[in-house]
Design an enzyme around this catalytic site. Sequence first.
Site, mmCIF file in Angstrom:
data_model
loop_
_atom_site.group_PDB
_atom_site.id
_atom_site.type_symbol
_atom_site.label_atom_id
_atom_site.label_comp_id
_atom_site.label_asym_id
_atom_site.label_seq_id
_atom_site.Cartn_x
_atom_site.Cartn_y
_atom_site.Cartn_z
ATOM 1 N N SER A 74 34.767 -0.175 27.353
ATOM 2 C CA SER A 74 35.433 1.271 26.695
ATOM 3 C C SER A 74 36.178 0.830 25.416
ATOM 4 O O SER A 74 36.485 -0.183 25.250
ATOM 5 C CB SER A 74 36.479 1.764 27.758
ATOM 6 N N ASP A 75 36.156 1.776 24.599
ATOM 7 C CA ASP A 75 36.904 1.792 23.063
ATOM 8 C C ASP A 75 37.187 3.105 22.688
ATOM 9 O O ASP A 75 36.807 3.907 23.159
ATOM 10 C CB ASP A 75 36.111 1.092 22.198
ATOM 11 N N GLN A 76 38.040 3.146 21.893
ATOM 12 C CA GLN A 76 38.541 4.319 21.033
ATOM 13 C C GLN A 76 38.828 4.376 19.868
ATOM 14 O O GLN A 76 39.210 3.261 19.214
ATOM 15 C CB GLN A 76 40.001 4.416 21.806
ATOM 16 N N ALA A 117 35.117 6.101 24.378
ATOM 17 C CA ALA A 117 33.773 5.885 25.033
ATOM 18 C C ALA A 117 33.686 5.001 25.976
ATOM 19 O O ALA A 117 34.603 4.204 26.106
ATOM 20 C CB ALA A 117 32.855 5.560 23.836
#
Length: 192
Positions: free
Chosen positions: A72-74, A109
């Site tokens: 996950s990343d932002q 995401a």
Amino acid sequence: MIVLASGSATRAAMLREAGVPFEAAAPRVDEAAVRAALAAEGAGPRDMADALAEAKARKVAGRRPEALVVGSDQVMDLRGEALGKVRGAEAVAARLLALSGRDHRLHSAAVACEGGAPVWRHVSSVRLRMRPLAPEEARALARRPALEGSMGYLFEEMEDLFEEVRGEREAILGMPMAALLRWLRLRGEVGA
């Protein structure tokens, strides 16, 4: 077995609170290099969040091919520009002033890999409008040690800075949980 490809205590807490059994493994991805390569290719902030989440999931899936690995990343999006984390009180104050009175988006995401390959992905985008800040207020806020290495604010501690928020709270915190949980339930990984 579900493995969270992240060292984020916030993301781990969200999974724990949702009752998802998992292990965590830090992905050891050079995010700055990935971001620079994506920016050179003209990737927008939303695509950048997706690609970073996939890079993290793939990295851990390479070590754990038997597991379902979730990365996950932002990425913060201010008028189409991808903004990263800031370091130092001056940079935090400048970021807060750049966001002052404006809308911005957070693209969060998640990508799941199985057998080393992506099998699912989702990006949630949240629109936030920060209330106008005076320069003195921005400088005072920027002195908070917790903001070092953040996007310029910690939503969970500073919700009063925002006049409007449109989207999923968990996506603001860094992971599109509603979509991830729906998918994990469909697979039978977690109960209803």
